[in-house]
Design a protein around this motif. Structure first.
Motif, PDB file in Angstrom:
ATOM      1  N   GLU A   1      41.845  -2.458  89.450  1.00 49.60           N
ATOM      2  CA  GLU A   1      40.592  -1.414  89.024  1.00 49.60           C
ATOM      3  C   GLU A   1      40.921  -0.256  89.308  1.00 49.60           C
ATOM      4  O   GLU A   1      40.404   0.746  88.573  1.00 49.60           O
ATOM      5  CB  GLU A   1      39.464  -2.088  90.055  1.00 49.60           C
ATOM      6  CG  GLU A   1      38.894  -3.274  89.941  1.00 49.60           C
ATOM      7  CD  GLU A   1      38.358  -3.423  88.803  1.00 49.60           C
ATOM      8  OE1 GLU A   1      37.700  -2.438  88.271  1.00 49.60           O
ATOM      9  OE2 GLU A   1      38.290  -4.601  88.099  1.00 49.60           O
TER      10      GLU A   1
ATOM     11  N   LEU B   1      40.160   5.137  81.923  1.00 51.71           N
ATOM     12  CA  LEU B   1      39.138   5.750  81.703  1.00 51.71           C
ATOM     13  C   LEU B   1      38.772   7.251  81.904  1.00 51.71           C
ATOM     14  O   LEU B   1      38.461   7.816  81.127  1.00 51.71           O
ATOM     15  CB  LEU B   1      37.842   4.918  82.617  1.00 51.71           C
ATOM     16  CG  LEU B   1      36.441   5.669  82.295  1.00 51.71           C
ATOM     17  CD1 LEU B   1      35.897   5.244  80.665  1.00 51.71           C
ATOM     18  CD2 LEU B   1      35.435   5.043  83.382  1.00 51.71           C
ATOM     19  N   LEU B   2      39.426   7.621  82.966  1.00 54.97           N
ATOM     20  CA  LEU B   2      39.490   9.409  83.205  1.00 54.97           C
ATOM     21  C   LEU B   2      40.052  10.051  82.272  1.00 54.97           C
ATOM     22  O   LEU B   2      39.787  10.983  81.882  1.00 54.97           O
ATOM     23  CB  LEU B   2      39.725   9.671  84.722  1.00 54.97           C
ATOM     24  CG  LEU B   2      38.669   9.310  85.696  1.00 54.97           C
ATOM     25  CD1 LEU B   2      39.155   9.575  87.112  1.00 54.97           C
ATOM     26  CD2 LEU B   2      37.413   9.979  85.606  1.00 54.97           C
TER      27      LEU B   2
ATOM     28  N   SER C   1      42.291   0.916  85.981  1.00 51.76           N
ATOM     29  CA  SER C   1      41.357   1.132  84.943  1.00 51.76           C
ATOM     30  C   SER C   1      40.595   2.336  85.314  1.00 51.76           C
ATOM     31  O   SER C   1      40.155   3.040  84.040  1.00 51.76           O
ATOM     32  CB  SER C   1      40.388  -0.149  84.964  1.00 51.76           C
ATOM     33  OG  SER C   1      39.602  -0.225  86.366  1.00 51.76           O
ATOM     34  N   ILE C   2      40.171   2.763  86.476  1.00 54.66           N
ATOM     35  CA  ILE C   2      39.282   3.942  86.514  1.00 54.66           C
ATOM     36  C   ILE C   2      40.375   5.202  86.095  1.00 54.66           C
ATOM     37  O   ILE C   2      39.685   6.212  85.463  1.00 54.66           O
ATOM     38  CB  ILE C   2      39.231   3.999  87.884  1.00 54.66           C
ATOM     39  CG1 ILE C   2      37.854   3.081  88.037  1.00 54.66           C
ATOM     40  CG2 ILE C   2      38.411   5.519  88.334  1.00 54.66           C
ATOM     41  CD1 ILE C   2      37.552   2.840  89.651  1.00 54.66           C
TER      42      ILE C   2
ATOM     43  N   LEU D   1      40.776   8.846  79.349  1.00 57.61           N
ATOM     44  CA  LEU D   1      40.119   8.808  78.044  1.00 57.61           C
ATOM     45  C   LEU D   1      39.065   9.958  77.977  1.00 57.61           C
ATOM     46  O   LEU D   1      39.238  10.488  76.848  1.00 57.61           O
ATOM     47  CB  LEU D   1      39.644   7.475  77.637  1.00 57.61           C
ATOM     48  CG  LEU D   1      38.925   7.318  76.348  1.00 57.61           C
ATOM     49  CD1 LEU D   1      39.879   7.235  75.432  1.00 57.61           C
ATOM     50  CD2 LEU D   1      38.151   5.906  76.567  1.00 57.61           C
ATOM     51  N   ILE D   2      38.124  10.000  79.055  1.00 58.31           N
ATOM     52  CA  ILE D   2      37.236  11.067  79.023  1.00 58.31           C
ATOM     53  C   ILE D   2      37.822  12.232  79.012  1.00 58.31           C
ATOM     54  O   ILE D   2      37.314  13.387  78.012  1.00 58.31           O
ATOM     55  CB  ILE D   2      36.393  10.810  80.313  1.00 58.31           C
ATOM     56  CG1 ILE D   2      35.616   9.504  80.447  1.00 58.31           C
ATOM     57  CG2 ILE D   2      35.495  12.127  80.407  1.00 58.31           C
ATOM     58  CD1 ILE D   2      34.913   9.130  81.334  1.00 58.31           C
TER      59      ILE D   2
END
Length: 174
Positions: A146, A153-154, A149-150, A156-157
């Motif tokens: 997890e 995600l960060l 994955s975070i 990607l942002i």
């Protein structure tokens, strides 16, 4: 199949992988390099199959061929004025590269022949390792999974924020 058939197929895939990787490095045309990278990725996936690592082989095909290679090809194809620009790369630093190749190859051969204790077994893995990987990922390693994955995600942002056309600094200056 006999043991010699497996050996011949293994060396065939190893040769495809090595020669296509060499073509990636030494080709002056970026598009040809990208397409030969496709054969390199498939050769590596085939070698993973020979190691009974079917999950890693499928992941290799999905991530590298399906994601990274397609992204690389789109990046090359969608650059401005692709038909006008001559996409050629210069192969530089051949002498230091050959020296590094000889050094690393010599070190690997030395380690292979003198330092490594090779254990062989006749036991084969039974079944697929996907179930074991899924169980370990969702039970024992759920927190690192997890967290990764975070982090992705960060990233990607952040990449989407940096790639925006309307830069907030330029908007404040106007």
């Amino acid at each position: 199949m006999t043991n010699t058939t497996y050996t011949v197929i293994f060396y065939l895939f190893a040769a495809i992988t090595v020669f296509s990787a060499a073509f990636v490095v030494f080709s002056k045309n970026v598009v040809y390099s990208a397409f030969s990278l496709l054969f390199t990725f498939f050769g590596v996936a085939a070698l993973y199959v020979f190691l009974s690592a079917d999950f890693i082989a499928v992941t290799q095909i999905i991530v590298y061929v399906g994601g990274i290679l397609v992204l690389l090809l789109f990046g090359v194809m969608f650059t401005n004025k692709i038909m006008v620009t001559n996409l050629k790369t210069e192969v530089l630093n051949v002498v230091p590269g050959i020296l590094l190749l000889i050094t690393i190859t010599g070190g690997l051969i030395y380690t292979f022949l003198t330092r490594a204790d090779w254990y062989t077994t006749v036991d084969q893995l039974q079944g697929s390792v996907v179930e074991k990987i899924g169980f370990e990922t969702m039970s024992r390693y759920v927190l690192p999974f997890e967290m990764a994955s975070i982090l992705l995600l960060l990233a990607l942002i952040g990449a989407a924020f940096l790639a925006r056309f309307d830069n907030p600094r330029k908007m404040n200056e106007k």
